[in-house]
Design an enzyme around this catalytic site. Sequence first.
Site, PDB file in Angstrom:
ATOM      1  N   SER A 338       0.839  -1.210   0.000  1.00 28.53           N
ATOM      2  CA  SER A 338       0.000   0.000   0.000  1.00 28.53           C
ATOM      3  C   SER A 338       0.868   1.253   0.000  1.00 28.53           C
ATOM      4  O   SER A 338       0.591   2.221  -0.713  1.00 28.53           O
ATOM      5  CB  SER A 338      -0.895   0.011   1.236  1.00 28.53           C
ATOM      6  OG  SER A 338      -1.814  -1.041   1.171  1.00 28.53           O
ATOM      7  N   ARG A 342       1.479   4.359  -2.967  1.00 28.80           N
ATOM      8  CA  ARG A 342       1.241   5.772  -2.637  1.00 28.80           C
ATOM      9  C   ARG A 342       2.520   6.596  -2.777  1.00 28.80           C
ATOM     10  O   ARG A 342       2.461   7.773  -3.123  1.00 28.80           O
ATOM     11  CB  ARG A 342       0.652   5.864  -1.227  1.00 28.80           C
ATOM     12  CG  ARG A 342      -0.818   5.389  -1.173  1.00 28.80           C
ATOM     13  CD  ARG A 342      -1.205   4.933   0.212  1.00 28.80           C
ATOM     14  NE  ARG A 342      -2.627   4.639   0.368  1.00 28.80           N
ATOM     15  CZ  ARG A 342      -3.202   3.462   0.081  1.00 28.80           C
ATOM     16  NH1 ARG A 342      -2.463   2.476  -0.424  1.00 28.80           N
ATOM     17  NH2 ARG A 342      -4.489   3.282   0.286  1.00 28.80           N
ATOM     18  N   ARG A 438     -13.478  -7.129 -11.155  1.00 27.91           N
ATOM     19  CA  ARG A 438     -13.674  -6.526  -9.834  1.00 27.91           C
ATOM     20  C   ARG A 438     -14.469  -5.220  -9.918  1.00 27.91           C
ATOM     21  O   ARG A 438     -14.366  -4.473 -10.887  1.00 27.91           O
ATOM     22  CB  ARG A 438     -12.319  -6.332  -9.157  1.00 27.91           C
ATOM     23  CG  ARG A 438     -11.644  -7.684  -8.925  1.00 27.91           C
ATOM     24  CD  ARG A 438     -10.322  -7.572  -8.249  1.00 27.91           C
ATOM     25  NE  ARG A 438     -10.421  -7.033  -6.913  1.00 27.91           N
ATOM     26  CZ  ARG A 438      -9.370  -6.698  -6.162  1.00 27.91           C
ATOM     27  NH1 ARG A 438      -8.156  -6.847  -6.641  1.00 27.91           N
ATOM     28  NH2 ARG A 438      -9.546  -6.220  -4.963  1.00 27.91           N
ATOM     29  N   SER A 486     -13.559   0.938   2.959  1.00 26.79           N
ATOM     30  CA  SER A 486     -12.523   0.657   1.955  1.00 26.79           C
ATOM     31  C   SER A 486     -11.519   1.795   1.890  1.00 26.79           C
ATOM     32  O   SER A 486     -11.861   2.931   1.568  1.00 26.79           O
ATOM     33  CB  SER A 486     -13.166   0.457   0.576  1.00 26.79           C
ATOM     34  OG  SER A 486     -12.180   0.598  -0.423  1.00 26.79           O
ATOM     35  N   ASP A 634      -6.646  -8.230   4.421  1.00 26.90           N
ATOM     36  CA  ASP A 634      -5.858  -9.035   3.480  1.00 26.90           C
ATOM     37  C   ASP A 634      -5.288 -10.300   4.119  1.00 26.90           C
ATOM     38  O   ASP A 634      -4.697 -11.130   3.425  1.00 26.90           O
ATOM     39  CB  ASP A 634      -4.704  -8.197   2.913  1.00 26.90           C
ATOM     40  CG  ASP A 634      -5.215  -7.095   2.000  1.00 26.90           C
ATOM     41  OD1 ASP A 634      -6.329  -7.248   1.460  1.00 26.90           O
ATOM     42  OD2 ASP A 634      -4.497  -6.088   1.835  1.00 26.90           O
ATOM     43  N   LYS A 661     -12.091  -9.638  -3.662  1.00 30.12           N
ATOM     44  CA  LYS A 661     -10.642  -9.424  -3.735  1.00 30.12           C
ATOM     45  C   LYS A 661     -10.105 -10.087  -5.006  1.00 30.12           C
ATOM     46  O   LYS A 661     -10.875 -10.378  -5.920  1.00 30.12           O
ATOM     47  CB  LYS A 661      -9.969  -9.969  -2.464  1.00 30.12           C
ATOM     48  CG  LYS A 661     -10.377  -9.221  -1.204  1.00 30.12           C
ATOM     49  CD  LYS A 661      -9.876  -7.793  -1.225  1.00 30.12           C
ATOM     50  CE  LYS A 661     -10.294  -7.028   0.014  1.00 30.12           C
ATOM     51  NZ  LYS A 661     -10.004  -5.590  -0.102  1.00 30.12           N
ATOM     52  N   ARG A 711      -2.356 -14.402  -2.360  1.00 29.47           N
ATOM     53  CA  ARG A 711      -2.462 -14.697  -0.921  1.00 29.47           C
ATOM     54  C   ARG A 711      -3.010 -16.107  -0.665  1.00 29.47           C
ATOM     55  O   ARG A 711      -2.707 -16.724   0.348  1.00 29.47           O
ATOM     56  CB  ARG A 711      -3.306 -13.633  -0.225  1.00 29.47           C
ATOM     57  CG  ARG A 711      -2.685 -12.233  -0.370  1.00 29.47           C
ATOM     58  CD  ARG A 711      -3.175 -11.258   0.671  1.00 29.47           C
ATOM     59  NE  ARG A 711      -2.886  -9.886   0.288  1.00 29.47           N
ATOM     60  CZ  ARG A 711      -1.698  -9.291   0.417  1.00 29.47           C
ATOM     61  NH1 ARG A 711      -0.681  -9.940   0.953  1.00 29.47           N
ATOM     62  NH2 ARG A 711      -1.526  -8.052   0.034  1.00 29.47           N
TER      63      ARG A 711
HETATM   64  C1  S3P Z   1      -5.613  -1.413   0.043  1.00 28.61           C
HETATM   65  C2  S3P Z   1      -6.853  -1.481   0.602  1.00 28.61           C
HETATM   66  C3  S3P Z   1      -7.592  -2.730   0.809  1.00 28.61           C
HETATM   67  C4  S3P Z   1      -6.677  -3.940   0.650  1.00 28.61           C
HETATM   68  C5  S3P Z   1      -5.757  -3.835  -0.533  1.00 28.61           C
HETATM   69  C6  S3P Z   1      -4.877  -2.619  -0.400  1.00 28.61           C
HETATM   70  C7  S3P Z   1      -4.970  -0.097  -0.114  1.00 28.61           C
HETATM   71  O1  S3P Z   1      -8.609  -2.831  -0.182  1.00 28.61           O
HETATM   72  O2  S3P Z   1      -7.449  -5.119   0.552  1.00 28.61           O
HETATM   73  O3  S3P Z   1      -4.911  -4.983  -0.618  1.00 28.61           O
HETATM   74  O4  S3P Z   1      -3.742  -0.050  -0.362  1.00 28.61           O
HETATM   75  O5  S3P Z   1      -5.663   0.916   0.002  1.00 28.61           O
HETATM   76  P1  S3P Z   1     -10.094  -2.191   0.079  1.00 28.61           P
HETATM   77  O6  S3P Z   1      -9.959  -0.731   0.136  1.00 28.61           O
HETATM   78  O7  S3P Z   1     -10.898  -2.636  -1.124  1.00 28.61           O
HETATM   79  O8  S3P Z   1     -10.549  -2.809   1.340  1.00 28.61           O
END
Ligand code: S3P
Length: 757
Positions: A338, A342, A438, A486, A634, A661, A711
């Site tokens: 994540s 970013r 998705r 989310s 996750d 997912k 995963r």
């Molecule tokens: C993430 C948010 C989560 C997570 C994903 C990474 C992120 O998803 O499952 O692996 O980096 O913002 P959701 O926002 O759909 O829950």
Amino acid sequence: MSDGFRKVAIIGLGLIGGSLAAALRARGMADSIVAGGRSARTLERGLALGLIDAGYQNLAEAVEGADLVFVAVPVSAMADTFAAIAPTLAPGAIITDGGSVKGAVIEAARAQLGAHRSRFVPGHPIAGKEKSGVDAADAALYERHRVILTPTPDTDPAATLVVRQMWTRVGAEVLTMRPDEHDRVLAETSHLPHLLAFSLVDTLARQGDSTEIFRYAAGGFRDFTRIASSDPVMWHDIFTENREAVLAATDLFAAGLARFRAAVAAGDSDALLGTMTRANTARARFLAMNARTSYTHIHTEQSMSTDSHSTGAPANPVFVVQPGGQLSGQARVPGDKSMSHRAIMLGALAEGVTEVEGFLEGEDALATLQTFRDLGVVIEGPHAGRVRIHGVGLHGLQAPSRSLYMGNSGTSMRLLMGLLAGQPFDCELTGDASLSKRPMERVAQPLRDMGAAVSTTDSGGKGTPPVRIRGGKPLKGIDYNMPVASAQVKSAILLAGLYAQGETRVTEPAPTRDHTERMLTGFGYPVQRDGASVTLNGGGTLRACQLDVPADISSAAFFLVAASIAPGSELLLPHVGINPTRTGVIDILRLMGADITVENERDAGGEPVADLRVKSAPLKGIVIPEALVPLAIDEFPVLFVAAACAEGDTILHGAEELRVKESDRIQVMADGLLALGVEAEVYPDGIRIRGAGQGNAAFTGGEIHSHGDHRIAMSFAMAALRASGEIRIHDCANVATSFPGFAELAARVGLQLAVQQ
Ligand code: S3P
């Protein structure tokens, strides 16, 4: 082809012709193999080597009664060869060739082969080696190499089929192309590089005392010019016969060279770095494609032979894990996914150069990186986790020249939808088969409320990729109450908010990861946080900074569970991010009785990190508190593995998000658990898993299908620690999306895992 050919005639017994003779012979694919050629010596060698049963200097005699004729003479000799063999070809004989240029050979065949021309199947085996001549003939030359067939509308499809089957049986991969396309592609990828190598060496050799220059020439010169050792006569023919396409490719290159020259002359660092970093990535992709593996897996380069492209075996790795074992030592898992996404996004939008350490070189984060390159941002690296991003400011992105491909990465697509909604240009976002299923409306709909023009693809009302964004729409801030917890939706709206007029406020129903908020603050962008709400105002500035990405707790989770369930284990996981919006996995495991200690807590640029120590412990089944679900979203696949080892039932509710997912993680995990003898009951929003308890094997051996979900694959690998038999997990290529090097690291600390390609 029935059993094989009665008689095969090879015209031109060099490396290419001789190797086909050897390959057919080795596989017993012809009753008799003969050769025709000018040189009596060559034909004698062919006989002595046992490649052929007879040799003829008279080509017309050689082809008499043959059902297959393979013409492997230089392209410039094709027309005369066809003229010589046409009169004695048997009715129905199939003729094919090995010429590197197709247009010219097809013309020659049309002119000379008369009624036989419909049985002529133009072909090009892309194989070779530095040595030439019949003595270099090699029965394995075509194995795992490509052969391109270029049938024309006149070619008899039955003949094409026979030739295709023949090449397939000698181990080649057969592709079909239009002749002009073949000649263009080969001009660009093969003929041009040869032309450049010949030209560079000759140009330098003409200069004064060339021995002086070559004395100082090192590995780079040797690598670049290796193909200048190729056969001049053969290449003379190719440049002559493929004249138009070679000229076009040379002009294309001359324009690129002029751009490069101009950048050097002007000292334009961005242009220079941009060209070279794009070339780095493009080459990595090319090597990966050739090896058919993920492009993060290129550690060693393939050796390529003259006029050849190596092709590796089709690879979707299978993890084969032996039962039992224990884990010990240290495992430094890769950087946080994540945060890596970013870091690239905010670094690109900042003023100045952002330096990142610990960047995850996994395919998901690389998809984000590539996207920003496509949007005109110069990014150096990644090299061993280091990346330098030359920020272009909030308004410096450029329109991409093609659709933006996000691979398997939902985070890339959703966050970029927000960021791109505020740009002045149009774009299209696409993904792989999993991402294309998705839901994207959860982001598109609030973006529309802000004034953006975003469309998803309906696919049965699900609102899936491709996503199309029309640029130039002024955005206005909104006050948005998210229906789902989310972080991706929250982040997308905040990123759009950077471009919106006024205030953008997002309120979440439960806490989700807050890396976007923290990192915006780190880039000097004001963000207010107030309980469940985050607010920012559009139109500010991000200032470049230094970022240290900690190890990903979602990757560490596999080892937290593994060391917990495998008796006698103790493992140290250094420098793991323990942001409180991510530590649900530690809380849940501790509720189950796990022995995890958090040591050496510290701050790394606004994110808390620590070393995690985990020792095996008897686990018990629990009802997972719903408040922890978004904080461990996750990690559930591997938590389900822990549950199967615990004493009693573990029950999960409130986790319907798992169904959207990278795979439907509730169903796919339940199927896998069942395949390994675990009792599980599926709910729409969760699961109940019956645990085996300490001291018992929790799983049988068996076959698992990961459904391309990284995963799922890694979770079931860890299950082997408590299995009674071997576990084989199929479809593991996507492990590289989040955890490159997983198999090696897991094996190093004690998992008995082997990767089968
Ligand atoms: C993430 C948010 C989560 C997570 C994903 C990474 C992120 O998803 O499952 O692996 O980096 O913002 P959701 O926002 O759909 O829950």
